[in-house]
Design an enzyme around this catalytic site. Structure first.
Site, PDB file in Angstrom:
ATOM      1  N   CYS A 282      41.166  43.682  33.269  1.00 10.76           N
ATOM      2  CA  CYS A 282      40.074  42.886  32.708  1.00 10.76           C
ATOM      3  C   CYS A 282      38.669  43.372  33.089  1.00 10.76           C
ATOM      4  CB  CYS A 282      40.293  41.422  33.054  1.00 10.76           C
ATOM      5  SG  CYS A 282      39.443  40.317  31.899  1.00 10.76           S
TER       6      CYS A 282
ATOM      7  N   GLU B  75      46.867  39.473  31.488  1.00  8.27           N
ATOM      8  CA  GLU B  75      46.407  39.110  32.841  1.00  8.27           C
ATOM      9  C   GLU B  75      46.852  37.673  33.135  1.00  8.27           C
ATOM     10  OE1 GLU B  75      42.119  38.690  33.279  1.00  8.27           O
ATOM     11  OE2 GLU B  75      42.212  39.159  35.419  1.00  8.27           O
TER      12      GLU B  75
ATOM     13  N   LYS C  60      43.255  44.533  41.006  1.00 10.75           N
ATOM     14  CA  LYS C  60      41.952  44.484  40.323  1.00 10.75           C
ATOM     15  C   LYS C  60      40.854  44.886  41.304  1.00 10.75           C
ATOM     16  CE  LYS C  60      39.574  41.199  37.245  1.00 10.75           C
ATOM     17  NZ  LYS C  60      39.708  39.801  36.755  1.00 10.75           N
TER      18      LYS C  60
HETATM   19  O1  AKG Z   1      34.168  40.734  31.806  1.00 12.87           O
HETATM   20  C1  AKG Z   1      34.344  39.682  31.186  1.00 12.87           C
HETATM   21  O2  AKG Z   1      33.537  39.238  30.401  1.00 12.87           O
HETATM   22  C2  AKG Z   1      35.594  38.898  31.375  1.00 12.87           C
HETATM   23  C3  AKG Z   1      36.336  39.326  32.584  1.00 12.87           C
HETATM   24  C4  AKG Z   1      37.440  38.423  32.936  1.00 12.87           C
HETATM   25  O3  AKG Z   1      37.687  37.432  32.305  1.00 12.87           O
HETATM   26  C5  AKG Z   1      38.300  38.766  34.060  1.00 12.87           C
HETATM   27  O4  AKG Z   1      38.036  39.743  34.757  1.00 12.87           O
HETATM   28  O5  AKG Z   1      39.302  38.067  34.251  1.00 12.87           O
END
Ligand code: AKG
Length: 267
Positions: free
Chosen positions: A151, A40, A110
């Protein structure tokens, strides 16, 4: 099917990050990988102030360079994610995915924005600058259908059920957890989504950078449909290569037919 996860540091400039990504893709191809997977925001600091500065249109430099690298090495490329801006000026956290001919095979924006405020831990508010995508993403390959998320999307089992109902055998998840939620939830989430959907889960994260305002947890990971961790990195730069035996998906589903045992009338 062989996958290589490129756990690279986000570099000081976009150009340096693109060069590092291209180098990683070449190493993945040299290792005989069918899929190279970037993290990401692999070419942009993970900061809300950085997203508008680094945002590019769908035909911008990063997309062109990734497409060219996929074509050059005739490899599937999960292009991590970049801040993508549309014609109206909205910015998304977007993963572009390329086929072996460099053609765009899928694009996932996302869908769940990462807004958290953990006391004494991590604060982040993607929604301050980003717009959420509005679809689940499944794409065809010579190995069968696969899914793509980014993510924080991993925390939403409903999204996975949609991908699995569309046939996904593997879900790729470019990600960047942090040192608050990473140690607690990273493995648990990848193993949970693998077990409850009986799929391979593949997560690529940036390497940790102590000088960054948001320090990635790293730990790129590959999990089998039994929920076993097949491979996992530490926090440092590395390339993780693993062979996935996709016949395991059907095997596990036959022996433990939980997808058939669902009772949708109850829920
Ligand atoms: O869900 C998490 O703990 C991290 C998510 C995250 O870092 C993101 O979505 O970029």
């Amino acid at each position: 099917m062989k996958v290589s996860l490129i756990q690279m540091k986000v570099q000081k400039t976009k150009e340096e990050s693109l060069l590092a990504a291209e180098n990683g893709i070449r190493q993945a191809a040299d290792a005989g990988a069918d899929f190279a997977v970037l993290p990401e925001m692999f070419a942009c600091p993970y900061e809300t102030s950085g997203f508008p500065l680094y945002a590019e249109a769908e035909d911008g430099e990063s997309v062109l360079r990734l497409s060219a690298a996929a074509k050059k090495h005739q490899i599937y490329l999960v292009g991590g994610s970049i801040p993508e801006c549309d014609k109206e000026g909205r910015i998304y956290n977007t993963s572009f995915l390329f086929g072996r001919d460099g053609g765009l095979l899928a694009r996932h924006r996302k869908a769940h924005l990462f807004d958290i405020d953990i006391k004494g831990g991590q604060f982040f508010k993607e929604s301050a600058v980003l717009t959420a995508g509005d679809s689940a993403t499944v794409f065809p390959t010579e190995f069968g259908p696969m899914g793509l998320c980014i993510c924080y999307d991993i925390r939403f089992p409903e999204l996975f059920r949609v991908m699995v109902d569309q046939g996904a055998l593997v879900v790729f998840c470019p990600a960047a957890f942090n040192r608050t939620t990473g140690p607690k939830h990273w493995e648990l989430l990848f193993r949970s989504r693998a077990v409850d959907n009986q799929i391979f889960m593949v997560g690529a994260a940036p390497a940790a950078d102590e000088t960054a305002s948001y320090i990635s947890y790293g730990h790129s990971i590959i999990v089998s449909p039994w929920g076993e961790i097949l491979s996992q990195a530490g926090e440092q730069e590395t390339i993780l290569t693993e062979e996935l035996d996709l016949s395991q998906v059907a095997e596990v589903r036959e022996q433990l037919p939980l997808l058939k045992h669902r009772r949708p009338e109850l829920y």
